[in-house]
Design a protein around this motif. Structure first.
Motif, PDB file in Angstrom:
ATOM      1  N   VAL A 130       0.866  -1.176   0.000  1.00 48.62           N
ATOM      2  CA  VAL A 130       0.000   0.000   0.000  1.00 48.62           C
ATOM      3  C   VAL A 130       0.903   1.226   0.000  1.00 48.62           C
ATOM      4  N   PHE A 131       0.867   1.978  -1.091  1.00 53.51           N
ATOM      5  CA  PHE A 131       1.575   3.259  -1.155  1.00 53.51           C
ATOM      6  C   PHE A 131       0.600   4.298  -0.616  1.00 53.51           C
ATOM      7  N   LEU A 132       1.039   5.077   0.392  1.00 49.42           N
ATOM      8  CA  LEU A 132       0.093   5.939   1.087  1.00 49.42           C
ATOM      9  C   LEU A 132       0.724   7.225   1.585  1.00 49.42           C
ATOM     10  N   LYS A 133      -0.158   8.083   2.077  1.00 53.77           N
ATOM     11  CA  LYS A 133       0.214   9.273   2.840  1.00 53.77           C
ATOM     12  C   LYS A 133      -0.585   9.170   4.137  1.00 53.77           C
ATOM     13  N   PRO A 134       0.065   9.314   5.298  1.00 55.78           N
ATOM     14  CA  PRO A 134      -0.602   9.059   6.577  1.00 55.78           C
ATOM     15  C   PRO A 134      -1.808   9.952   6.871  1.00 55.78           C
ATOM     16  N   THR A 135      -1.881  11.127   6.268  1.00 50.80           N
ATOM     17  CA  THR A 135      -2.999  12.034   6.554  1.00 50.80           C
ATOM     18  C   THR A 135      -4.213  11.783   5.665  1.00 50.80           C
ATOM     19  N   CYS A 136      -4.119  10.850   4.755  1.00 42.95           N
ATOM     20  CA  CYS A 136      -5.193  10.574   3.794  1.00 42.95           C
ATOM     21  C   CYS A 136      -6.219   9.598   4.378  1.00 42.95           C
ATOM     22  N   PRO A 137      -7.493   9.992   4.436  1.00 43.56           N
ATOM     23  CA  PRO A 137      -8.508   9.097   5.003  1.00 43.56           C
ATOM     24  C   PRO A 137      -8.721   7.816   4.178  1.00 43.56           C
ATOM     25  N   TYR A 138      -8.528   7.877   2.877  1.00 45.74           N
ATOM     26  CA  TYR A 138      -8.676   6.672   2.055  1.00 45.74           C
ATOM     27  C   TYR A 138      -7.525   5.698   2.296  1.00 45.74           C
ATOM     28  N   CYS A 139      -6.350   6.255   2.612  1.00 49.47           N
ATOM     29  CA  CYS A 139      -5.202   5.402   2.960  1.00 49.47           C
ATOM     30  C   CYS A 139      -5.492   4.669   4.268  1.00 49.47           C
TER      31      CYS A 139
ATOM     32  N   MET B 190      -8.426   3.964   5.425  1.00 44.98           N
ATOM     33  CA  MET B 190      -9.461   2.976   5.120  1.00 44.98           C
ATOM     34  C   MET B 190      -8.840   1.687   4.573  1.00 44.98           C
ATOM     35  N   ALA B 191      -7.935   1.816   3.624  1.00 49.58           N
ATOM     36  CA  ALA B 191      -7.288   0.641   3.031  1.00 49.58           C
ATOM     37  C   ALA B 191      -6.521  -0.141   4.089  1.00 49.58           C
TER      38      ALA B 191
ATOM     39  N   LYS C 204      -7.252  -6.596   8.955  1.00 43.59           N
ATOM     40  CA  LYS C 204      -8.134  -7.675   9.423  1.00 43.59           C
ATOM     41  C   LYS C 204      -7.608  -9.054   9.025  1.00 43.59           C
ATOM     42  N   TYR C 205      -6.606  -9.078   8.162  1.00 42.17           N
ATOM     43  CA  TYR C 205      -6.066 -10.338   7.655  1.00 42.17           C
ATOM     44  C   TYR C 205      -4.731 -10.655   8.311  1.00 42.17           C
TER      45      TYR C 205
ATOM     46  N   GLY D  85      -7.712   1.966  -4.895  1.00 41.24           N
ATOM     47  CA  GLY D  85      -7.498   2.717  -3.671  1.00 41.24           C
ATOM     48  C   GLY D  85      -8.325   2.193  -2.511  1.00 41.24           C
ATOM     49  N   GLY D  86      -8.546   3.059  -1.531  1.00 45.56           N
ATOM     50  CA  GLY D  86      -9.242   2.666  -0.305  1.00 45.56           C
ATOM     51  C   GLY D  86     -10.653   2.159  -0.537  1.00 45.56           C
ATOM     52  N   SER D  87     -11.429   2.869  -1.338  1.00 46.40           N
ATOM     53  CA  SER D  87     -12.811   2.452  -1.617  1.00 46.40           C
ATOM     54  C   SER D  87     -12.842   1.117  -2.351  1.00 46.40           C
TER      55      SER D  87
END
Length: 106
Positions: free
Chosen positions: A17-26, A28-29, A35-36, A82-84
């Protein structure tokens, strides 16, 4: 260099997962994937927010996946979105099968 950075991270038996910590979709992902139970070394979150070539990395995401946004979630070498998209795959019951198909789960 951005291409090499991304390609070095994505592997056939790994979830990245490539992300930015402040992103809500990140977030979410990450919450869905947490959970796994992954085998050690088969799940990685890569924060690109402080990467020296962040814009180039995101430009490469556009070239590779059709979107420049984060998160960019890779199951094996395939970007699933992405997250969705991750949340939708989990709701549909398809995500676990995808994770098992690359051997990432314990």
């Amino acid at each position: 260099m951005a291409q090499q950075f991304v390609q070095a991270k994505i592997k056939g038996d790994k979830v990245v997962v490539f992300l930015k910590p402040t992103c809500p979709y990140c977030t979410m992902a990450q919450e869905v994937l947490q959970k796994y139970k992954f085998k050690p070394g088969h799940y990685e979150c890569v924060d690109i927010s402080n990467h020296s070539e962040m814009d180039s990395v995101q430009d490469y995401f556009l070239e590779l996946t059709g979107a420049r946004t984060v998160p960019r979630v890779f199951i094996g070498e395939e970007c699933i979105g992405g997250g969705s998209d991750v949340a939708a795959l989990q709701r549909s019951g398809k995500l676990e099968g995808m994770l098992k198909s690359i051997g990432a789960l314990q």
